[in-house]
Write an enzyme that holds these catalytic residues in place. Structure first.
Site, PDB file in Angstrom:
ATOM      1  CD  GLU A  90      -2.903  -1.105   2.348  1.00  0.00           C
ATOM      2  OE1 GLU A  90      -4.077  -1.424   2.146  1.00  0.00           O
ATOM      3  OE2 GLU A  90      -2.474  -0.792   3.467  1.00  0.00           O
ATOM      4  CB  CYS A 110       6.997  -4.524   9.121  1.00  0.00           C
ATOM      5  SG  CYS A 110       8.316  -3.612   9.944  1.00  0.00           S
ATOM      6  CB  CYS A 114       5.975  -1.505  16.554  1.00  0.00           C
ATOM      7  SG  CYS A 114       7.643  -1.008  16.080  1.00  0.00           S
ATOM      8  CB  SER A 194      10.125   7.095   9.198  1.00  0.00           C
ATOM      9  OG  SER A 194       9.779   6.858  10.548  1.00  0.00           O
ATOM     10  CG  HIS A 218       6.612   5.392  19.191  1.00  0.00           C
ATOM     11  ND1 HIS A 218       6.174   6.572  18.623  1.00  0.00           N
ATOM     12  CD2 HIS A 218       6.754   4.520  18.157  1.00  0.00           C
ATOM     13  CE1 HIS A 218       6.055   6.405  17.308  1.00  0.00           C
ATOM     14  NE2 HIS A 218       6.409   5.194  17.001  1.00  0.00           N
ATOM     15  CB  CYS A 335       0.731   6.808  11.321  1.00  0.00           C
ATOM     16  SG  CYS A 335       1.227   8.381  10.733  1.00  0.00           S
TER      17      CYS A 335
END
Ligand code: SAH
Length: 344
Positions: A90, A110, A114, A194, A218, A335
């Protein structure tokens, strides 16, 4: 068949030579692919027909159209690309007045896992090749023009699916081609890469590229960060920041730390102090991100007021702090929501 898109000018020079073409042909091929957006070798009308035919025996330009476009109530558009082996990726176009930002993916899925991210939940499928990454840019830049002839992609953020530095070589090639004069000739300062802090490739990346950098922080308390970001166990954020301190962020290159504000999890005075200690004196910006709810997780984002208070406290400590406007949540384009698993 080999693909021309994603080849550097050096590689295209070799290809031209092997095809028996004079040396200036490489420049013409680069122009057709990267400046004129050719989709077929036969369109390269200033190349002799014989040469085009010879090239076309072994090469294609390598363009893939997007297979789906979804439009959010706020105008954000999400695109699906299907690459070889049925791989789904995407990308997102975010519109702000006449400015367009492309959020691009570097991997299908990925590995970083996370705890708050939808892409992590789908697991890792495979790395994208440079031509697949560039195809997203090229196709969606064309799409912008179709939407409105005045529009083009102004900024690219490598904040889609995947960890860019876990696919360093292909990302590096993409960045080289995006910024080269013979390529798409974009300023590196219109591009932000990023990373969650993938240390093994960080130095190489910082030494060999000029793009802006964003680091997903974070939580600045290592023992807490590792609970939401497994990467912390292998590559502590303190080591990442130690490396970042060796670079000059006062000039053109910008460094940003991204910080999702969770309710009662990473938004207390203790967390502010930890951020202040970790980033003390480092020229950087902190970008607070509203949490986009991922169905498979129990995380709760802070509300607008709390985010503003959190921002004010960071500002009072001297940090340049901004709050990201989150867009496209209704189409799962925001995000951390990119995942090719169908939701409905
Ligand atoms: N792997 C890279 C690139 C992904 S960028 C990285 O980690 O930086 C996507 C950004 O969105 C990262 O800062 C990521 O931490 C953040 N993010 C992930 N899930 C999110 C969610 N559910 N809501 C808001 N931001 C999220």
């Amino acid at each position: 068949m080999q693909v021309l898109l994603g080849q550097t000018s050096e590689q295209i020079t070799t290809i031209a030579k092997q095809t028996g073409a004079p040396s200036f042909t490489a420049k013409q091929i680069c122009e057709w692919i990267y400046k004129k957006g050719a989709t077929d070798i036969m369109q390269m009308s200033n190349l002799p027909l014989k040469l085009r035919e010879k090239l076309a025996e072994s090469y294609t330009v390598g363009r893939t159209l997007y297979s789906k476009e979804v439009i959010s109530a706020d105008g954000t558009r999400k695109y699906l690309f299907e690459y070889s082996g049925g791989v789904l990726v995407e990308a997102v176009l975010i519109f702000d007045g006449n400015r367009v930002t492309l959020c691009i993916s570097t991997q299908a899925g990925c590995k970083m896992n996370c705890a708050f991210c939808a892409t992590g939940k789908m697991g890792f499928v495979r790395n994208l090749y440079a031509n697949e990454i560039l195809n997203i840019y090229s196709e969606l830049n064309n799409r912008c023009r179709e939407i409105n002839s005045l529009l083009k992609i102004d900024n690219i953020v490598f904040m889609g699916m995947g960890e860019p530095l876990d696919n360093y070589q292909e990302v590096k090639t993409s960045l080289d081609i995006l910024t080269a004069r013979w390529g798409y000739a974009l300023s590196p300062h219109r591009i932000t890469v990023s990373t969650c802090g993938f240390l093994p490739k960080m130095k190489e990346f910082l030494d060999n590229t000029q793009t802006d950098v964003a680091v997903s922080l974070h939580n600045a308390i290592p023992s807490e960060r590792k609970d939401i970001m497994p990467i912390e166990k292998a590559f502590p954020i303190e080591k990442v920041v130690e490396l970042l301190r060796q670079y000059d962020w006062k000039k053109q290159r910008r460094l940003t730390f991204e910080y999702i504000v969770f309710n009662n999890l990473n938004d207390t005075a203790r967390h502010i102090n930890a951020i202040a200690r970790l980033l003390n004196g480092l020229p950087c910006r902190i970008n607070l991100i509203p949490f986009n709810t991922v169905p498979e997780t129990l995380f709760v984002g802070a509300d607008k007021d709390s985010m503003q208070q959190f921002a004010a406290k960071l500002k009072s400590k001297g940090f340049n702090t901004t709050i990201r406007q989150s867009k496209g949540a209704d189409i799962s384009a925001a995000c951390g929501l990119l995942s090719t698993k169908e939701r409905n």
